[in-house]
Design an enzyme around this catalytic site. Structure first.
Site, PDB file in Angstrom:
ATOM      1  N   HIS A   1      67.291  19.475   6.281  1.00  0.00           N
ATOM      2  CA  HIS A   1      67.045  19.890   4.898  1.00  0.00           C
ATOM      3  C   HIS A   1      68.311  20.181   4.096  1.00  0.00           C
ATOM      4  CE1 HIS A   1      63.310  21.636   2.619  1.00  0.00           C
ATOM      5  NE2 HIS A   1      63.935  20.712   1.931  1.00  0.00           N
TER       6      HIS A   1
ATOM      7  N   ASP B   1      57.936  24.958   2.558  1.00  0.00           N
ATOM      8  CA  ASP B   1      58.762  25.218   3.741  1.00  0.00           C
ATOM      9  C   ASP B   1      58.292  26.515   4.400  1.00  0.00           C
ATOM     10  OD1 ASP B   1      61.033  25.416   5.504  1.00  0.00           O
ATOM     11  OD2 ASP B   1      62.322  24.527   3.963  1.00  0.00           O
TER      12      ASP B   1
ATOM     13  N   HIS C   1      60.635  28.215   5.625  1.00  0.00           N
ATOM     14  CA  HIS C   1      61.903  28.919   5.412  1.00  0.00           C
ATOM     15  C   HIS C   1      62.334  28.827   3.955  1.00  0.00           C
ATOM     16  CE1 HIS C   1      61.798  27.068   9.488  1.00  0.00           C
ATOM     17  NE2 HIS C   1      62.152  28.291   9.866  1.00  0.00           N
TER      18      HIS C   1
ATOM     19  N   ASP D   1      65.611  28.655   3.062  1.00  0.00           N
ATOM     20  CA  ASP D   1      66.837  27.832   3.012  1.00  0.00           C
ATOM     21  C   ASP D   1      67.765  28.271   1.881  1.00  0.00           C
ATOM     22  OD1 ASP D   1      65.751  26.513   5.166  1.00  0.00           O
ATOM     23  OD2 ASP D   1      65.207  24.699   4.074  1.00  0.00           O
TER      24      ASP D   1
ATOM     25  N   HIS E   1      71.487  23.591   6.859  1.00  0.00           N
ATOM     26  CA  HIS E   1      70.103  23.305   6.417  1.00  0.00           C
ATOM     27  C   HIS E   1      69.361  24.588   6.022  1.00  0.00           C
ATOM     28  CE1 HIS E   1      67.465  23.752  10.337  1.00  0.00           C
ATOM     29  NE2 HIS E   1      68.359  24.692  10.267  1.00  0.00           N
TER      30      HIS E   1
ATOM     31  N   ASP F   1      59.506  20.328   3.551  1.00  0.00           N
ATOM     32  CA  ASP F   1      59.963  20.461   4.941  1.00  0.00           C
ATOM     33  C   ASP F   1      58.704  20.462   5.802  1.00  0.00           C
ATOM     34  OD1 ASP F   1      60.736  21.588   7.430  1.00  0.00           O
ATOM     35  OD2 ASP F   1      62.346  22.754   6.498  1.00  0.00           O
TER      36      ASP F   1
ATOM     37  N   ASP G   1      58.091  21.560   8.515  1.00  0.00           N
ATOM     38  CA  ASP G   1      57.803  22.798   9.256  1.00  0.00           C
ATOM     39  C   ASP G   1      57.009  23.797   8.408  1.00  0.00           C
ATOM     40  OD1 ASP G   1      59.612  24.504   7.800  1.00  0.00           O
ATOM     41  OD2 ASP G   1      61.240  24.106   9.212  1.00  0.00           O
TER      42      ASP G   1
ATOM     43  N   GLU H   1      63.033  17.074   8.026  1.00  0.00           N
ATOM     44  CA  GLU H   1      62.969  17.813   9.305  1.00  0.00           C
ATOM     45  C   GLU H   1      61.972  17.253  10.312  1.00  0.00           C
ATOM     46  OE1 GLU H   1      65.080  20.210  10.273  1.00  0.00           O
ATOM     47  OE2 GLU H   1      66.066  20.799   8.373  1.00  0.00           O
TER      48      GLU H   1
HETATM   49  N1  LIG Z   1      65.522  23.603   6.958  1.00  0.00           N
HETATM   50  C1  LIG Z   1      65.223  24.458   7.935  1.00  0.00           C
HETATM   51  N2  LIG Z   1      64.397  24.102   8.885  1.00  0.00           N
HETATM   52  N3  LIG Z   1      65.818  25.637   7.896  1.00  0.00           N
HETATM   53  C2  LIG Z   1      65.693  26.670   8.905  1.00  0.00           C
HETATM   54  C3  LIG Z   1      66.600  27.812   8.605  1.00  0.00           C
HETATM   55  C4  LIG Z   1      66.511  28.902   9.613  1.00  0.00           C
HETATM   56  C5  LIG Z   1      67.381  30.117   9.339  1.00  0.00           C
HETATM   57  N4  LIG Z   1      66.925  30.852   8.187  1.00  0.00           N
HETATM   58  C6  LIG Z   1      68.850  29.729   9.161  1.00  0.00           C
HETATM   59  O1  LIG Z   1      69.399  29.964   8.117  1.00  0.00           O
HETATM   60  O2  LIG Z   1      69.445  29.191  10.068  1.00  0.00           O
HETATM   61 MN   LIG Z   2      63.759  23.613   5.120  1.00  0.00          MN
HETATM   62 MN   LIG Z   3      61.916  24.931   7.381  1.00  0.00          MN
END
Ligand SMILES: NC(=[NH2+])NCCC[C@H](N)C(=O)O
Ligand SMILES: [Mn+2]
Ligand SMILES: [Mn+2]
Length: 317
Positions: free
Chosen positions: A114, A137, A139, A141, A154, A241, A243, A286
């Site tokens: 991402h 998402d 998250h 990010d 990411h 994303d 996820d 992802e």
């Molecule tokens: N694009 C994603 N899947 N991001 C996950 C990030 C997880 C965590 N918050 C980090 O900064 O590492």
């Molecule tokens: Mn993401």
């Molecule tokens: Mn994510």
């Protein structure tokens, strides 16, 4: 029922409606091998043909070549991992997405991790400075180089696009094109403490899984669009994303989090954004075919393809 204007795919995409697939076999924004193979799997599963079947003119001339950008000689800057490589790749992606958008094509970027959204959103805003972003998402990010624990970029693209956090000279090309009121999140459930602070301080609207449970996905998408696009006249960049979906729906991804969107909730978001007629760019990110068994990979890739089809106009009836 629909006037010719309403039946157009998007008030921003001229006929013949053209989608330009930007395949980005890139994994440098995180540390798990395999996410760079996501775009190859999505294309091999027949995504270009599926979109052609929906009536799109599909442009795809092979996946992005990043070989001139090497991982060697790229020591961390502060905590940031692979900073020069991520920067160069995203800059190349920004240029390509921007060029497609300027030609009136709809760029569909297949990730890859991402961090690439730093590039795709930069590219979209070159053509559409008034655009808004719907970020789906688990998250946020939105870590900065100061708040990140993992050092994985990411987990940071949104902060770079907002221009918050310590500036890293290698990323000077990333302009703060995104305003805090022009991005909205759906699906969040794994947000770091520093990220929660950033979201609050900047008044960024987010609909976590709690709100999805409370209001239902229909109301959540409506509220999300009312926030970033109240008159439904701004171009929309959808950054999805996989996820965001529950791991039972999309298991093959690097940072799965339980309690996610159902299959239908994910598709509903895409269908509804398509219906606005404002969609100008899509990211699907992802998908990692190295994670979990062959059946799970097949399932995840198939879901990735069907999300894109929903975003590009596939209907149930
Ligand atoms: N694009 C994603 N899947 N991001 C996950 C990030 C997880 C965590 N918050 C980090 O900064 O590492
Ligand atoms: Mn993401
Ligand atoms: Mn994510």
């Amino acid at each position: 029922m629909a006037t010719s204007e309403e039946s157009r795919v998007s008030r921003f995409i001229p006929d013949p409606k053209t989608v330009a697939i930007v395949g980005c076999p890139f994994s440098g924004g995180q540390t798990k091998a395999g996410v760079d193979k996501g775009p190859i799997h999505l294309v091999d599963a027949g995504l270009p043909e599926q979109l052609a079947h929906l009536g799109w003119k599909v442009l795809f001339d092979g996946h992005h070549q990043f070989e001139e950008i090497s991982a060697a000689n790229d020591p961390p800057i502060g905590k940031l991992k692979n900073p020069r490589m991520v920067s160069k790749v995203c800059q190349a992606v920004a240029k390509q997405v921007g060029e497609h958008a300027k030609r009136g094509e709809l760029p569909l970027t297949l990730g890859g991790d991402h961090s690439l959204a730093m590039g795709t959103i930069s590219g979209t805003f070159e053509k559409y400075p008034d655009a808004c972003v719907v970020w789906v998402d688990a998250h946020a990010d939105i870590n900065t180089p100061d708040t990140t624990d993992s050092g994985n970029i990411h987990g940071m693209p949104v902060s770079f696009l907002l221009g918050i956090g310590t500036k890293v000279p290698e990323f000077a090309w990333v302009k703060p094109v995104l305003k805090p009121n022009r991005i909205v999140y759906i699906g969040l459930r794994d947000v770091d403490a520093g990220e929660k602070r950033i979201l609050k301080e900047n008044g960024i609207k987010a609909f976590s899984m709690h709100e999805v449970d409370k209001y239902g996905i229909g109301k959540v998408v409506e509220m999300a669009l009312d926030h970033v696009n109240p008159n439904r006249d701004r171009p929309i960049h959808l950054s999805f994303d996989v996820d965001a979906l529950d791991p039972s729906v999309a298991p093959s991804t690097g940072t799965p989090v339980r309690g996610g969107l159902t299959f239908r909730e994910g598709h509903y978001i895409c269908e509804t954004i398509y219906e606005t007629g404002c969609l100008v760019a899509v990211d699907i990110m992802e998908v990692n075919p190295f994670l979990s068994d062959a059946d799970s990979v097949k399932q995840t890739v198939a879901v990735g393809c069907s999300l894109v089809r929903s975003a590009l106009g596939e209907t149930l009836l």
